[in-house]
Scaffold this motif. Structure first.
Motif, PDB file in Angstrom:
ATOM      1  N   GLY A 104       0.826  -1.206   0.000  1.00  0.00           N
ATOM      2  CA  GLY A 104       0.000   0.000   0.000  1.00  0.00           C
ATOM      3  C   GLY A 104       0.862   1.259   0.000  1.00  0.00           C
ATOM      4  N   ALA A 105       0.223   2.373  -0.337  1.00  0.00           N
ATOM      5  CA  ALA A 105       0.914   3.658  -0.272  1.00  0.00           C
ATOM      6  C   ALA A 105       1.291   3.957   1.179  1.00  0.00           C
ATOM      7  CB  ALA A 105       0.008   4.760  -0.811  1.00  0.00           C
ATOM      8  N   GLN A 106       0.490   3.417   2.085  1.00  0.00           N
ATOM      9  CA  GLN A 106       0.746   3.687   3.504  1.00  0.00           C
ATOM     10  C   GLN A 106       2.147   3.230   3.901  1.00  0.00           C
ATOM     11  OE1 GLN A 106      -1.324   5.435   5.376  1.00  0.00           O
ATOM     12  NE2 GLN A 106      -0.018   5.319   7.160  1.00  0.00           N
ATOM     13  N   LEU A 109       4.790   5.616   2.741  1.00  0.00           N
ATOM     14  CA  LEU A 109       4.916   6.806   3.601  1.00  0.00           C
ATOM     15  C   LEU A 109       5.708   6.457   4.863  1.00  0.00           C
ATOM     16  CD1 LEU A 109       1.275   8.225   3.288  1.00  0.00           C
ATOM     17  CD2 LEU A 109       3.318   8.905   2.009  1.00  0.00           C
ATOM     18  N   TYR A 130      -3.797  14.243   4.870  1.00  0.00           N
ATOM     19  CA  TYR A 130      -4.159  12.832   5.065  1.00  0.00           C
ATOM     20  C   TYR A 130      -3.651  12.361   6.425  1.00  0.00           C
ATOM     21  CZ  TYR A 130      -3.720   7.757   4.526  1.00  0.00           C
ATOM     22  OH  TYR A 130      -3.766   6.410   4.727  1.00  0.00           O
ATOM     23  N   TYR A 177       5.349  17.115   2.743  1.00  0.00           N
ATOM     24  CA  TYR A 177       4.410  16.073   2.322  1.00  0.00           C
ATOM     25  C   TYR A 177       3.179  16.749   1.732  1.00  0.00           C
ATOM     26  CZ  TYR A 177       0.649  12.673   2.554  1.00  0.00           C
ATOM     27  OH  TYR A 177      -0.418  11.876   2.221  1.00  0.00           O
ATOM     28  N   VAL A 179      -0.457  15.911  -1.020  1.00  0.00           N
ATOM     29  CA  VAL A 179      -1.231  15.089  -1.960  1.00  0.00           C
ATOM     30  C   VAL A 179      -1.536  16.021  -3.132  1.00  0.00           C
ATOM     31  CG1 VAL A 179      -3.353  13.725  -2.260  1.00  0.00           C
ATOM     32  CG2 VAL A 179      -2.240  13.825  -0.012  1.00  0.00           C
ATOM     33  N   ASN A 184      -7.125  14.173  -0.253  1.00  0.00           N
ATOM     34  CA  ASN A 184      -7.824  13.651   0.908  1.00  0.00           C
ATOM     35  C   ASN A 184      -7.318  14.523   2.061  1.00  0.00           C
ATOM     36  OD1 ASN A 184      -8.829  12.269   3.045  1.00  0.00           O
ATOM     37  ND2 ASN A 184      -7.679  10.369   2.704  1.00  0.00           N
ATOM     38  N   ASP A 212       2.241  12.416  -2.692  1.00  0.00           N
ATOM     39  CA  ASP A 212       1.342  11.267  -2.531  1.00  0.00           C
ATOM     40  C   ASP A 212       0.208  11.447  -3.544  1.00  0.00           C
ATOM     41  OD1 ASP A 212       0.039   9.099  -1.490  1.00  0.00           O
ATOM     42  OD2 ASP A 212      -0.471  10.017   0.442  1.00  0.00           O
ATOM     43  N   PRO A 214      -2.701   9.135  -4.742  1.00  0.00           N
ATOM     44  CA  PRO A 214      -3.566   7.975  -4.927  1.00  0.00           C
ATOM     45  C   PRO A 214      -4.774   8.254  -5.821  1.00  0.00           C
ATOM     46  CG  PRO A 214      -3.451   8.640  -2.591  1.00  0.00           C
ATOM     47  CD  PRO A 214      -2.883   9.741  -3.407  1.00  0.00           C
ATOM     48  N   TYR A 215      -5.082   9.568  -6.033  1.00  0.00           N
ATOM     49  CA  TYR A 215      -6.351   9.904  -6.692  1.00  0.00           C
ATOM     50  C   TYR A 215      -6.189  10.480  -8.101  1.00  0.00           C
ATOM     51  CZ  TYR A 215      -7.747   9.298  -1.890  1.00  0.00           C
ATOM     52  OH  TYR A 215      -7.935   8.750  -0.644  1.00  0.00           O
ATOM     53  N   THR A 242      -0.802   4.124  -5.611  1.00  0.00           N
ATOM     54  CA  THR A 242      -1.409   2.901  -5.074  1.00  0.00           C
ATOM     55  C   THR A 242      -2.416   2.268  -6.038  1.00  0.00           C
ATOM     56  OG1 THR A 242      -2.791   2.075  -3.242  1.00  0.00           O
ATOM     57  CG2 THR A 242      -3.167   4.334  -3.913  1.00  0.00           C
ATOM     58  N   SER A 244      -4.976   0.909  -4.624  1.00  0.00           N
ATOM     59  CA  SER A 244      -6.163   0.837  -3.759  1.00  0.00           C
ATOM     60  C   SER A 244      -7.413   1.444  -4.392  1.00  0.00           C
ATOM     61  CB  SER A 244      -5.890   1.533  -2.424  1.00  0.00           C
ATOM     62  OG  SER A 244      -5.036   0.739  -1.651  1.00  0.00           O
ATOM     63  N   LYS A 245      -7.240   2.514  -5.156  1.00  0.00           N
ATOM     64  CA  LYS A 245      -8.425   3.188  -5.715  1.00  0.00           C
ATOM     65  C   LYS A 245      -8.662   2.814  -7.175  1.00  0.00           C
ATOM     66  CE  LYS A 245      -7.583   5.445  -1.919  1.00  0.00           C
ATOM     67  NZ  LYS A 245      -8.053   5.111  -0.634  1.00  0.00           N
ATOM     68  N   ARG A 252      -3.588  -4.479  -1.083  1.00  0.00           N
ATOM     69  CA  ARG A 252      -2.487  -3.820  -0.370  1.00  0.00           C
ATOM     70  C   ARG A 252      -1.267  -3.640  -1.275  1.00  0.00           C
ATOM     71  NH1 ARG A 252      -4.072  -0.925   1.304  1.00  0.00           N
ATOM     72  NH2 ARG A 252      -2.550  -0.322   2.867  1.00  0.00           N
TER      73      ARG A 252
HETATM   74  C1  LIG Z   1      -3.752  10.472   0.536  1.00  0.00           C
HETATM   75  C2  LIG Z   1      -3.640   9.026   0.847  1.00  0.00           C
HETATM   76  N1  LIG Z   1      -2.433   8.459   0.889  1.00  0.00           N
HETATM   77  C3  LIG Z   1      -2.276   7.155   1.162  1.00  0.00           C
HETATM   78  C4  LIG Z   1      -3.358   6.355   1.421  1.00  0.00           C
HETATM   79  C5  LIG Z   1      -3.132   4.908   1.750  1.00  0.00           C
HETATM   80  O1  LIG Z   1      -3.390   4.114   0.632  1.00  0.00           O
HETATM   81  P1  LIG Z   1      -3.097   2.556   0.587  1.00  0.00           P
HETATM   82  O2  LIG Z   1      -4.421   1.878   0.666  1.00  0.00           O
HETATM   83  O3  LIG Z   1      -2.457   2.348  -0.723  1.00  0.00           O
HETATM   84  O4  LIG Z   1      -2.209   2.217   1.719  1.00  0.00           O
HETATM   85  C6  LIG Z   1      -4.653   6.884   1.383  1.00  0.00           C
HETATM   86  C7  LIG Z   1      -5.820   6.062   1.670  1.00  0.00           C
HETATM   87  O5  LIG Z   1      -6.934   6.433   1.659  1.00  0.00           O
HETATM   88  C8  LIG Z   1      -4.793   8.261   1.077  1.00  0.00           C
HETATM   89  O6  LIG Z   1      -5.986   8.857   1.025  1.00  0.00           O
END
Ligand SMILES: Cc1ncc(COP(=O)(O)O)c(C=O)c1O
Length: 416
Positions: A104-106, A109, A130, A177, A179, A184, A212, A214-215, A242, A244-245, A252
């Motif tokens: 995941g992107a998490q 980070l 975020y 940091y 987005v 988000n 970051d 993700p969107y 990521t 994820s979306k 993950r």
């Molecule tokens: C801005 C941002 N970064 C990272 C993440 C984490 O994403 P991941 O599900 O890839 O860990 C999210 C998840 O909502 C997010 O909104």
């Protein structure tokens, strides 16, 4: 003897705090609750049949490696496919050795923070921000300096003022940091000129940028803006994204694009954390890109989320009082609501939950606190017909609150 576990925890573990949003997600499981709280993709956007197809080779026993340990950097094939995609869709000039697949992107980070933050170090973050990033960074006992977003963009003047002030006291932030697209929580996007300026400032003051994104793929209208990373010639930007979306968060799977030098360090950090990312998911994700499914699926997701955004915006126009303002995001999953300053959205949340509608109070997205009169609404998760009803319920709560704190006439019309 009873274990005094508190005494044994590390300083970093003591810094960890429960996320308000994760706690809120529990409340949203209550039946009939309309939740605009969690930041979840819509489950009907998960391409189950495609995932089935993409997994077939593994189940036929044709890809035994899918069940084996993998390299820490990630699956060669997937990294190659992502490098191509980064070049084609994002104008990011990168090679295989610039990409690592993460859990995941998490995790990207967290690993970035692990590599760059010592206790009492300072990092910069645009706010609102975020929450998961703040959680990851604060585990390393670092200090956040908030850089506000104006109504439309990151506040460059405030960034410069803060940097000058920090510089005078001998503080050199390690990174900024942000987005870059459809943030988000605010739904806002950093403009092209500000992206370039951020990079110039980062070079002037010698800090890194963690971008970051993700969107970015979930764009509903207008032209997509090249990422900050695409202008980076000196290896100053760590780009994070990521699946994820655009596939499913349960996989993950995320990735980092960084200079080889930084990436080599991140690989060592990841090795210590989990050896490698889930190899099975990586094979499926590779087939998802290679089979041409990703682009088609992104179109479907964008269509669905744009429709949901429009339903929410229309409901806001009809039900919300005039004194309430909101962002009109051109993509992503969130709308940011700003109420008159006397309304405390954290306190109001209990009243909203009693009416079976949930949101996240704005203050949750400010590491240094404040901005208690805003809220984040997620439009991707709810069913179309419940969005309208949820906004109606929320308008009732807001009108009730305003009638207590204001002379203003509450506006409540029928029908969307
Ligand atoms: C801005 C941002 N970064 C990272 C993440 C984490 O994403 P991941 O599900 O890839 O860990 C999210 C998840 O909502 C997010 O909104």
């Amino acid at each position: 003897m009873v274990v005094n576990i508190e005494r044994l925890y590390s300083k970093s573990a003591k810094m960890l705090k429960a996320s308000e949003i994760r706690e809120l997600l529990k409340i949203t499981q209550i039946p009939d609750m309309i939740s605009f709280g969690g930041g979840l993709p819509n489950p009907s956007a998960f391409p189950v049949d495609i995932i089935h197809k993409c997994s077939e080779k593994i189940f036929k026993g044709e890809i035994k490696n899918a069940l084996q340990y993998g390299t820490t950097e990630g699956l060669h094939l997937l990294r190659g496919a992502l490098a191509e995609r980064m070049k084609k869709h994002k104008s990011i000039n990168c090679e295989l050795h610039n990409i690592m697949i993460t859990t995941g992107a998490q995790q990207a980070l967290f690993l970035s923070a692990f590599c760059f933050l010592d206790p009492n170090d300072t990092y910069l973050s645009s706010v609102p921000t975020y929450l998961g990033a703040v959680q990851a960074f604060s585990a390393f006992q670092a200090n956040c300096e908030s850089i506000p977003m104006t109504e439309v963009d990151i506040d460059i003047d405030s960034l410069r003022r803060n940097l000058k002030r920090l510089h005078k006291t001998g503080i050199n932030p390690k990174f900024l940091y942000t987005v870059s697209n459809f943030q988000n929580p605010s739904g806002e996007t950093i403009s092209l000129s500000h992206r370039k300026e951020l990079l110039e400032i980062a070079s002037e003051y010698d800090f890194l940028i963690i971008e970051d994104d993700p969107y970015g793929e979930l764009i509903f209208e207008g032209e997509s803006i090249p990422p900050i990373k695409s202008f980076d010639k000196k290896g100053r930007v760590i780009y994070v994204s990521t699946f994820s979306k655009i596939l499913a968060p349960g996989f993950r799977l995320g990735w980092i694009v960084a200079s080889k030098e930084i990436l080599d360090k991140l690989v060592l950090a990841k090795q210590a954390a989990d050896l490698c990312t889930n190899v099975f998911s990586q094979y499926v994700a590779y087939e998802y890109i290679n089979g041409g499914y990703l682009d088609k699926q992104v179109l479907e997701i964008k269509k669905m989320y744009k429709r949901k955004r429009d339903i929410m915006l229309k409901a806001l126009e009809i039900y919300f009082p005039k004194s309430v303002k909101w962002t009109v995001p051109k993509g992503g999953m969130f709308i940011w609501i700003t109420l008159p300053k006397r309304v405390n959205t954290s306190l109001m949340l209990q009243k909203a939950i009693a009416k079976k509608v949930a949101y996240v109070a704005g203050s949750a997205f400010y590491p240094e606190g404040g901005n208690y009169f805003s809220m984040r609404l997620n439009f991707s998760y709810s069913e179309d017909n419940t969005i309208k009803e949820g906004i109606r319920r929320l308008a009732e709560v807001i009108n009730d609150e305003l009638s207590k704190t204001y002379k203003e006439e509450p506006v409540l019309q029928e029908g969307v």
